[in-house]
Write a protein that holds these residues in place. Structure first.
Motif: not given
Lengths: 263, 223
Positions: A67-70, A72, A76, A79, A81-84, A172-173, B74, B91, B144, B148-150, B153-155, B158
């Motif tokens: 996966p690749l989201t928007d 960073a 935002d 969104f 936030p969630l760790p791996d 979020g994912g 990104y 990837r 992770y 450099w996606d959302n 970044y947020f992970a 946190v």
């Protein structure tokens, strides 16, 4: 340097012995059972297992692109936030009131420290000769308890995250969160009341003027929830939001009524 | 021809003893799934290493395209994902392999734990193994952020917040990782350096120690 045999001969002026060792495998008939040499017998079997795993793995990579989201975007706010996933159990631990806030040391160092410390020192904590799991019930029991806890915490964290994503309509994912995720765009001219400004624990996530941050924007929350519902969320938490941030019931009521009046 | 070349090298460097030591170490019956199917649990360590090799190779190819700065990171991943031939597969291998290596290592740890293989005389190898586990988690955490996606970044935000709340050393550790007040340009380059140079160096040293110890001690006996 080791003492050299006087009669030993060497290749040129090097330290390499001139005596050759035959390059043949010894007989394995002296070994117990069906012992076999690593090369080539066992490595071939090992490679077959690896090849089966590799095929499964490649099928996974082809059928599920990573996966690749928007890109960073620190601003935002919608969104989640969630760790791996393999850190989720540690993350979930910090959501419980007895392991967060004033007690965060328990959640962050206490429990993980003891668990991983015990794992590291297992050979010195479990020094008995016995190796069968059934013959060392304490070690086995503790490990099984830890496993159950890890699975439970990971599952709960994932469940709550899914619930939250579902609720907000966004995910979020991955992908772009639909507009529903941000019901009220932040209004920079909005000024929060003193009732709000007094709650440092709320401002941390929802922003000094309720514009949102880690938590959602609350500037028009009254159009969605009434005072009772808001009071319930403050008391019991919701999704990422930990319960019990405000202890005083009267204060909760005051804040909930103020928030419910925002439309 | 091959034999002649081998003999030529062997005469000068005496490689036969090394080669025989590698090839001839015995594999006892109780760890061989060909004889006892339940012995497949002994495969997890080897599979962990196998996936680690996949991670190293796919990671090396990824760095041919990846650019560790916040403007291009990104875009370079997106380009790799959508434009480069087989880029999405390489990837995906690195992405899913990262999870798989954790799973395999977890299973390997459980096998060693429940067969009591960490007991005397293998205490040190157990400790090295746990350290490898931590290094792998560190690799997962630093890797992770790199797309450099959302999500990334947020992970990371946190994760760093959690690191920050560790008493005494937390703020310093966070500062060391972020390289500033915010998760930004410095953080990305630091995570890249840690992910690609520091942790792999540690991992190789630990893996070497892990394998040397297995070779000198042999695998633990049957239960």
């Amino acid at each position: 340097m080791a003492k050299q045999d006087k009669d030993a001969t060497f290749v040129g002026d090097s330290r390499v012995s001139a005596k050759r060792i035959p390059n043949i495998s010894p007989s394995y008939s002296d070994f117990p059972g069906k012992t076999e040499p690593f090369w080539p017998n066992f490595l071939l079997k090992e490679w077959m297992v690896a090849a089966v795993c590799l095929v499964g793995f490649l099928i996974l990579t082809v059928s599920h692109p990573s996966p690749l989201t928007d890109k960073a975007n620190p601003n935002d706010t919608s969104f989640l936030p969630l760790p791996d996933w393999y850190f989720l159990f540690l993350y979930q631990l910090l959501k419980y009131p007895w392991a967060a806030g004033d007690w965060v040391v328990i959640g962050i160092i206490g429990i993980p420290g003891i668990a991983f410390g015990a794992l590291m020192l297992a050979p010195w904590l479990d020094t008995g000769k016995e190796r069968r799991p059934s013959k060392r019930p304490v070690a086995t029991g503790l490990m099984l308890t830890a496993l159950v806890a890890i699975f439970y915490l990971t599952w709960t964290a994932n469940d709550q995250a899914n619930h939250l994503k579902h609720k907000s309509g966004g995910e979020g994912g991955g992908g772009t969160p639909p507009a529903a995720a941000a019901p009220a765009p932040a209004d920079s001219s909005f000024k929060a009341d003193a009732v709000w400004k007094a709650q440092a624990s709320c401002m941390g996530c929802h922003g000094g003027n309720m514009e949102g941050g880690m938590g959602p924007n609350l500037q028009k929350i009254g159009s969605e929830l009434d005072a009772t519902q808001i009071a319930d969320i403050i008391k019991n938490g919701k999704g990422q939001m930990p319960p019990g941030l405000i202890k005083d019931d009267a204060e909760i009521q005051k804040l909930a009524e103020y928030l419910a009046s925002l439309k | 021809m091959m034999q002649k070349m081998y003999d030529w090298v062997d005469e000068r460097l005496n490689i036969t003893p090394m080669w025989r030591d590698l090839a001839d170490h015995e594999v006892p019956e109780h760890v061989n799934p060909a004889h006892h199917f339940s012995a497949f649990v002994y495969c997890f360590g080897g599979l962990t290493f196998f996936i680690t090799v996949i991670q190293i190779l796919s990671g090396m190819f990824l760095t041919m395209y990846y650019v560790p700065d916040i403007i291009n990171a990104y875009e370079s991943v997106k380009y790799l994902q959508n434009e480069v031939a087989f880029g999405s597969i390489v990837r995906a291998m690195h992405h899913w392999g990262a999870s798989l290596v954790i799973v395999m290592m977890f299973l390997h740890t459980l096998r060693v734990f429940f067969t009591g293989a960490y007991k005397k005389p293998r205490e040190l190898n157990w400790v090295v193994g746990v350290l490898i586990f931590f290094v792998m988690l560190g690799l997962g955490f630093t890797g992770y952020l790199l797309p450099w996606d959302n999500t990334a970044y947020f992970a990371t935000k946190v994760g760093l917040q959690i690191a920050d709340s560790v008493p005494f050393i937390g703020p310093y550790a966070k500062m060391l990782l972020t390289g500033g007040e915010i998760v930004g340009a410095q953080t990305l380059t630091r995570f890249f350096a840690i992910h690609v140079f520091f942790l792999p160096a540690g991992l190789f040293a630990l893996l070497a120690a892990h394998f040397v110890m297995i070779r000198s001690q042999g695998i633990s006996g049957p239960l």
